[in-house]
Design a protein around this motif. Structure first.
Motif, short mmCIF file in Angstrom:
data_model
loop_
_atom_site.label_atom_id
_atom_site.label_comp_id
_atom_site.label_asym_id
_atom_site.label_seq_id
_atom_site.Cartn_x
_atom_site.Cartn_y
_atom_site.Cartn_z
N PRO A 12 0.83 -1.21 0.00
CA PRO A 12 0.00 0.00 0.00
C PRO A 12 0.87 1.26 0.00
O PRO A 12 1.88 1.33 0.71
CB PRO A 12 -0.79 -0.11 1.31
CG PRO A 12 -0.82 -1.57 1.60
CD PRO A 12 0.47 -2.12 1.09
N VAL A 13 0.46 2.22 -0.77
CA VAL A 13 1.26 3.42 -0.99
C VAL A 13 1.49 4.20 0.31
O VAL A 13 2.47 4.91 0.47
CB VAL A 13 0.60 4.30 -2.08
CG1 VAL A 13 -0.69 4.93 -1.58
CG2 VAL A 13 1.57 5.34 -2.60
N ASP A 38 1.02 1.11 -8.51
CA ASP A 38 0.16 2.15 -9.09
C ASP A 38 0.90 3.49 -9.20
O ASP A 38 0.80 4.18 -10.20
CB ASP A 38 -1.09 2.38 -8.23
CG ASP A 38 -2.03 1.19 -8.23
OD1 ASP A 38 -1.91 0.35 -9.15
OD2 ASP A 38 -2.86 1.09 -7.31
N LEU A 39 1.62 3.81 -8.14
CA LEU A 39 2.31 5.10 -8.14
C LEU A 39 3.38 5.13 -9.23
O LEU A 39 3.49 6.10 -9.99
CB LEU A 39 2.95 5.36 -6.77
CG LEU A 39 3.73 6.68 -6.64
CD1 LEU A 39 2.83 7.88 -6.90
CD2 LEU A 39 4.37 6.81 -5.25
N GLU A 177 11.79 8.60 -4.22
CA GLU A 177 11.85 7.72 -3.05
C GLU A 177 11.56 6.27 -3.47
O GLU A 177 12.29 5.34 -3.14
CB GLU A 177 10.79 8.20 -2.05
CG GLU A 177 10.94 7.69 -0.66
CD GLU A 177 12.20 8.23 0.00
OE1 GLU A 177 12.89 7.41 0.61
OE2 GLU A 177 12.50 9.44 -0.14
N LEU A 178 10.48 6.13 -4.22
CA LEU A 178 10.02 4.81 -4.62
C LEU A 178 11.01 4.12 -5.55
O LEU A 178 11.32 2.93 -5.39
CB LEU A 178 8.65 4.95 -5.32
CG LEU A 178 8.01 3.66 -5.81
CD1 LEU A 178 7.88 2.64 -4.68
CD2 LEU A 178 6.63 3.95 -6.39
N LEU A 179 11.55 4.88 -6.49
CA LEU A 179 12.48 4.28 -7.45
C LEU A 179 13.74 3.77 -6.75
O LEU A 179 14.30 2.74 -7.12
CB LEU A 179 12.83 5.28 -8.54
CG LEU A 179 11.81 5.34 -9.68
CD1 LEU A 179 12.03 6.54 -10.55
CD2 LEU A 179 11.85 4.05 -10.52
N LEU A 180 14.17 4.49 -5.72
CA LEU A 180 15.35 4.03 -4.97
C LEU A 180 15.08 2.67 -4.34
O LEU A 180 15.90 1.76 -4.41
CB LEU A 180 15.71 5.04 -3.89
CG LEU A 180 16.40 6.30 -4.40
CD1 LEU A 180 16.63 7.29 -3.25
CD2 LEU A 180 17.73 5.94 -5.07
N LEU A 181 13.89 2.53 -3.75
CA LEU A 181 13.52 1.25 -3.13
C LEU A 181 13.32 0.17 -4.19
O LEU A 181 13.63 -0.99 -3.97
CB LEU A 181 12.20 1.40 -2.36
CG LEU A 181 12.20 2.31 -1.14
CD1 LEU A 181 10.78 2.39 -0.58
CD2 LEU A 181 13.15 1.75 -0.08
#
Ligand code: ADP
Ligand code: MG
Length: 701
Positions: A12-13, A38-39, A177-181
């Motif tokens: 979940p986002v 989704d993000l 942030e998300l791309l790093l993870l």
């Protein structure tokens, strides 16, 4: 994708740093972003060019928004009333320019300081020798905003999000942030050989560059890659549906052409056009193949689909089955019935009409005839799919204007036969551009009647301004003196709009005044059905010469003697609607005319629509322009179809990619229908994933 990675993208986002429960709720509600996946797939729809700073001397009018560093030399308020504006004078070492604000003047005025360098971002427009930017973004120059070398993504957002300070910059931060993870979790989703064949970059690089483009070139490559992938999987899925259906569903084999020969020899009212013959051959091949037919028949208004439908029915009836034709409205069903009954009577074939207003006693005899098989052809509205309508043996189901029916309704009709599914022919008079057809009807075979019957005079379309009313009336009089009838159509987009109704009534009165000796009919959506019918019939019989109407006449009316169509406020109609309306004339032997009346002032888009109508009668060409002007979501008949909510591809622009994606999907399935070859494992996994998740796919299946 292995389970770990999948779980990651399903997170979940809310759990992303910087999101939290409140923002998550907003993202859910406003953008349907629920998970990390989704993000990541919430792609920018454009980019602001921050790759470099431009000098004032370099500006050209063709530039989109660009950034410049300037120093202000002064500012002043000029003009009065609605022309009042704030002008700031700016310069760099190469020249001078102006910044202009019409709104929010007070706020801007306080912020602008002379002598301070600003980073300004806006779209340059030339006034005389000088360039000017209206409502540019501006910030005092800092080290951070002087950094260049990036394209700043702009994300789709909503007002609610903006009100909560979630803007593109915030989304961009979250993406970072998300791309790093996600970096080591992103897996390739297309097989190697496809990437090579189509020169596509890999998924991870594409995802990074779509959110944070290194440069223009990588951005283009990223978007090409993601578009290809999106379209490829849609096409693959549609083609697999088709394949499965073909495998599974046996079809009736119709071989007895005796009825057909009889009809051709004794009753065929005119020689068929080449295009009609071609589609009949295509349909016959399907009906003899042993597989269930699922075919879309496209043909412009007046291209002669009715006789094609009838001839196909003959082959089916010769094979001992019954036929059904379902139309979206009562008026259309009635018209189909009238037309087909002429042919059916000649051939001594039983035919009936079933709609909501069919009397109980007639209904009973129709039901009986259907069940014992003596009734061969049933025409009707959605009344056909009601529970109590049971066929003895339904072998051919024809659906007219398919887009108005839901998929569920359609399948109810063919579910009417439990042993073998009937052959299905979907007819539409709404020309659909190829790219849309491939997606909307990607699981159907397509036949096109692309030729009008010979000897038909193309309708002459003329654009006139309202100020030419007298001349136009003179022309109408001339035509009526020659015995012709005239439609005058008013826009009534929303039948409840009082103002539109008033326009219509005013129009009716001025028509009556202009032609005092002529009987005039009027029809609109607010009238009782009986009153409407009565007026319609008077016009059909020629008792009235002019029909003043709203778009209710768009479908269904067929009056060959009516050869002039006047469309009032033509700028308020969409292209496909104008084309449908025009199709009401040109049905007889006389030269027909379509007069598009507009105000003198037209927006660029209205002008393009009017010009297109004047230039061509070709429905496909018109649909293509419509698609370019409005985008796929608004095209007639596509509104309800979630298929067009694509993540990144745009059917109005990406026709070439779509074509390639479809060809790729076709050739892969031809070679490996079950996707069991090792090199196709990636594809199979991906299809499996779509099947198991609601994401994206639910909208298509
Ligand atoms: P649509 O495709 O709009 O349903 P119709 O089937 O109603 O078109 O045909 C329009 C008109 O053209 C009808 O009056 C029909 O009889 C006539 N027509 C159809 N095919 C031919 C043909 N091959 N030659 C001459 N007239 C034709
Ligand atoms: Mg028709």
């Amino acid at each position: 994708m292995e389970a770990g990675a999948r779980r990651f993208f399903d997170t979940p986002v809310e759990y992303l740093k910087g999101v939290g429960p409140q923002r998550a709720a907003l993202l859910n509600k406003e953008l349907s972003i629920f998970t990390f996946g989704d993000l990541l797939q919430h792609y920018p729809f454009r980019y602001e060019d921050r790759t470099r700073f431009y000098k004032i001397a370099e500006l050209t009018e063709e530039m989109p928004s660009v950034q410049v560093v300037i120093t202000l030399t002064g500012k002043e308020l000029v003009g009065a009333g609605s022309k009042r504006r704030l002008v700031a004078y700016a310069e760099d070492e190469t020249g001078k320019m102006e910044l202009v604000w019409f709104q929010g003047i007070r706020w801007v005025q306080d912020k602008l300081k002379a002598g301070v360098p600003y980073v300004v971002f806006g779209s340059p427009v030339r006034y005389g020798k000088k360039f000017s930017m209206a409502h540019p973004e501006f910030e005092p120059q800092t080290e951070a905003n002087t950094k260049t070398g990036y394209l700043q993504p702009v994300y789709p957002l909503t007002e609610k999000l903006r009100a909560k300070y979630i803007d593109s910059k915030v989304i961009s931060k979250l993406q970072r942030e998300l791309l790093l993870l996600a970096n080591d979790k992103i897996r390739e989703t297309l097989p190697d050989y496809l990437l090579k064949q189509h020169h596509l970059i890999d998924k991870r690089i594409a995802l990074f560059n779509i959110h944070f483009p290194k440069d223009h070139e990588l951005l283009t490559k990223a978007s090409q890659r993601l578009k290809f992938e999106e379209l490829f999987y849609i096409q693959l899925r549609l083609l697999m549906l088709k394949l499965v259906r073909q495998e599974k569903s046996q079809g009736y084999v119709f071989n007895d052409a005796a009825l057909l020969t009889k009809f051709y020899n004794e009753f065929l009212p005119f020689p068929l056009t080449g295009a009609q013959k071609k589609v009949i051959r295509e349909i016959y091949t399907d009906m003899r193949s042993g597989k269930q037919m699922n075919r879309l028949l496209q043909g412009d208004v007046g291209s002669g689909k009715t006789i094609v439908a009838f001839v196909c029915m003959l082959l089916a009836i010769g094979g001992g089955v019954q036929c059904a034709l379902m139309a979206p409205t009562e008026i259309l069903a009635q018209q189909h019935y009238n037309n087909l009954k002429r042919y059916a009577d000649q051939m001594k074939i039983t035919i009936a009409l079933l709609t909501g207003s069919t009397k109980k006693s007639d209904r009973n005899s129709i039901h009986a005839g259907l069940q014992n098989g003596t009734l061969k052809i049933l025409i009707g509205t959605h009344a056909l799919i009601e529970e109590e309508v049971k066929f003895n043996k339904l072998g051919l189901a024809i659906v007219d204007e398919q887009h108005r029916f839901g998929v569920a309704q359609r399948s109810k009709l063919w579910g009417k036969n439990s042993e073998v599914l009937p052959h299905v022919l979907v007819m539409t008079a709404t020309p659909i551009p190829r790219t849309l057809a491939m997606t909307l009807y990607g699981d159907l075979d397509v036949s096109v009647i692309d030729e009008l019957p010979a000897g038909r005079k193309p309708i002459k379309t003329i654009h006139r301004y309202d100020s030419h009313r007298l001349q136009v009336n003179g022309f109408l009089k001339e035509q009526m003196d020659q015995g012709r009838q005239v439609y005058i159509v008013y826009p009534l987009i929303d039948e409840s709009e009082k103002l539109d109704l008033k326009h219509l009534m005013d129009g009716y009165e001025s028509v009556c005044r202009a032609f005092p000796d002529v009987a005039v009919s009027i029809v609109h959506g607010k009238m009782k059905p009986e009153a409407k019918d009565y007026e319609m019939r008077r016009f059909v019989k020629g008792e009235t010469k002019i029909m003043v109407a709203t778009t209710v006449i768009e479908v269904g009316v067929d009056v060959p003697n009516a050869s002039v169509m006047v469309i009032e406020n033509a700028e308020r109609f969409g292209l496909s609607q104008l084309h449908q309306l025009r199709g009401r004339v040109g049905r007889g032997a006389d030269q027909s005319y379509c007069l598009l009346m507009t105000d003198f002032k037209l927006s660029a888009e209205s002008k393009k629509r009017i010009d297109t109508m004047v230039r061509t009668n070709n429905g496909f060409e018109i649909a293509e322009v419509d698609l370019q002007l409005r985008g796929p979501g608004d095209l007639m008949g596509t509104q309800q179809s979630g298929i067009l909510d694509l993540l990144i591809a745009d059917l109005s622009k990406d026709g070439k990619v779509l074509q390639k994606a479809r060809e790729a999907a076709l050739s892969i399935l031809a070679d490996d229908p079950t996707l069991s070859k090792p090199e196709n494992k990636v594809i199979r996994d991906q299809v499996e994933l779509f099947r198991n998740s609601a994401m994206n796919w639910s909208r298509i299946a």
